[in-house]
Design a protein around this motif. Structure first.
Motif, mmCIF file in Angstrom:
data_model
loop_
_atom_site.group_PDB
_atom_site.id
_atom_site.type_symbol
_atom_site.label_atom_id
_atom_site.label_comp_id
_atom_site.label_asym_id
_atom_site.label_seq_id
_atom_site.Cartn_x
_atom_site.Cartn_y
_atom_site.Cartn_z
ATOM 1 N N TYR A 172 -28.296 91.276 46.001
ATOM 2 C CA TYR A 172 -28.786 91.110 46.985
ATOM 3 C C TYR A 172 -29.933 90.463 47.449
ATOM 4 O O TYR A 172 -30.770 89.976 46.542
ATOM 5 N N HIS A 173 -30.304 90.659 47.914
ATOM 6 C CA HIS A 173 -31.734 89.961 49.071
ATOM 7 C C HIS A 173 -33.220 90.682 49.274
ATOM 8 O O HIS A 173 -34.214 90.915 48.986
ATOM 9 N N GLU A 174 -32.931 91.381 50.452
ATOM 10 C CA GLU A 174 -34.151 92.555 50.913
ATOM 11 C C GLU A 174 -33.539 93.432 51.136
ATOM 12 O O GLU A 174 -34.209 94.528 51.561
ATOM 13 N N GLU A 175 -32.436 94.247 50.589
ATOM 14 C CA GLU A 175 -31.385 95.325 50.041
ATOM 15 C C GLU A 175 -32.652 96.616 49.649
ATOM 16 O O GLU A 175 -33.268 95.841 48.466
ATOM 17 N N THR A 176 -32.801 97.283 49.666
ATOM 18 C CA THR A 176 -33.374 98.223 48.827
ATOM 19 C C THR A 176 -32.579 99.863 48.272
ATOM 20 O O THR A 176 -33.417 100.370 47.381
ATOM 21 N N ASP A 177 -31.589 99.520 48.588
ATOM 22 C CA ASP A 177 -30.669 100.679 48.326
ATOM 23 C C ASP A 177 -29.397 99.682 47.923
ATOM 24 O O ASP A 177 -28.643 98.744 48.016
ATOM 25 N N ILE A 178 -28.416 99.977 47.264
ATOM 26 C CA ILE A 178 -26.970 99.682 46.698
ATOM 27 C C ILE A 178 -26.350 99.984 48.085
ATOM 28 O O ILE A 178 -26.413 100.824 48.787
ATOM 29 N N SER A 179 -25.677 98.488 47.900
ATOM 30 C CA SER A 179 -24.540 98.721 49.165
ATOM 31 C C SER A 179 -23.152 98.162 47.999
ATOM 32 O O SER A 179 -22.583 97.197 47.295
ATOM 33 N N GLU A 180 -21.803 99.229 48.320
ATOM 34 C CA GLU A 180 -20.793 99.444 47.632
ATOM 35 C C GLU A 180 -20.125 97.698 48.156
ATOM 36 O O GLU A 180 -19.578 97.134 47.884
#
Ligand SMILES: Nc1nc2c(ncn2[C@@H]2O[C@H](COP(=O)(O)OP(=O)(O)OP(=O)(O)O)[C@@H](O)[C@H]2O)c(=O)[nH]1
Ligand SMILES: [Mg+2]
Length: 273
Positions: free
Chosen positions: A238-246
């Protein structure tokens, strides 16, 4: 380009998923170390500056806290727990380190990694590129037990930079690797920034094992450090995401499951009880 898969696609990343993410999380949360001599499995992160070491801790904690998690940078030897106090912490801890640099007196000293692997380094020790930890320091454990030692060495190599990585840095990693090998310590490579190394993978993380570019980067990692292909795991942090990614979770969980098992095997082998 899509080429031959680097390895069979893990069941979690196939569509439909054959193993659910929840199942991998539950299994890790329920994991019990075979020997009660050791209460936590210790994992030491090691790699060049900016490789994504601290981001790995953030990604792993994001998975188990189930929300985006961000830590501060490590300039001292710090133990990072995973999970939450309410739900109980996981049976492993990560030690973040300062990055390796190409200069002789820059970045973390390779001797400090070896000292940490052997369990001589106390938490809170301030890394010093010029002077590695010595026996007279109050941060030096004289007689470390198996619990103080590292149980798996996690090399962190950025996929998009392996081709241009300074040979001095690779040499420093090899020195650390050889010391770890002499102790029988399991070692893996977490190959980060796969999204930056391949456009297909950047658009869709499912391409990671089918991308020829990623496979080539994994082979480069293998040649650089002489680590078996099945101990090299492509991951994205995770680096720029603000939500969880499966999909992000899936790659990291796949790696983590193996790491925990191998570290546990190591403890089992060297336990005196
Ligand atoms: N695109 C992308 N960026 C990443 C990934 N992992 C880390 N980064 C970024 O790469 C940069 C370096 O990451 P860090 O986690 O700080 O690297 P580090 O190894 O801890 O660096 P030092 O502590 O300075 O040695 C940051 O800007 C991260 O956001 C990844 O998988 N993909
Ligand atoms: Mg860092």
């Amino acid at each position: 380009r899509v080429g031959r898969p680097a390895r069979p696609v893990p069941p979690t990343l196939s569509t439909p998923r054959l193993v659910s993410l929840g199942q991998m999380v539950t299994e890790l949360e329920a994991f019990v170390i075979q020997r009660d001599e050791v209460r936590e499995l210790n994992f030491l992160l090691c790699g060049p500056i900016g490789a994504g070491k601290s981001s790995i801790i953030n990604t792993i904690n994001t998975i188990f806290k189930k929300r985006i998690y961000v830590t501060h940078q490590a300039s001292s030897f710090t133990k990072c727990k995973v999970g939450t106090a309410q739900d109980r912490f996981l049976p492993f801890v990560l030690y973040d380190t300062m990055g390796l640099d190409s200069g002789d007196n820059a970045g973390m000293h390779p001797d400090d990694f070896i000292t940490a692997v052997k369990g001589h380094m106390k938490e809170g020790y301030q890394f010093n590129p010029l002077n590695p930890l010595n026996e007279n320091s109050p941060y030096y454990w004289e007689n470390p037990s198996l619990s103080d030692r590292m149980h798996c060495l996690l090399f962190v190599i950025p996929a998009d930079r392996i081709s241009i990585m300074d040979s001095v840095i690779i040499q420093k990693m090899k020195t650390i690797k050889n010391a770890a090998t002499a102790m029988g310590l399991p070692q893996v490579i977490l190959m980060t920034r796969v999204d930056q190394a391949c456009t297909l993978t950047n658009n869709d993380l499912h391409y990671v094992y089918n991308s020829k570019k990623i496979k080539d980067k994994m082979l480069e990692c293998q040649r650089a450090l002489d680590i078996k292909m099945n101990c090299i795991f492509p991951v994205k942090n995770y680096h720029e995401e603000t939500d969880i990614s499966e999909d992000v979770n899936c790659l990291m969980l796949h790696a983590l499951t193996r790491i925990v098992q191998w570290a546990d095997d190591y403890v089992d082998k060297y336990s005196n009880n």
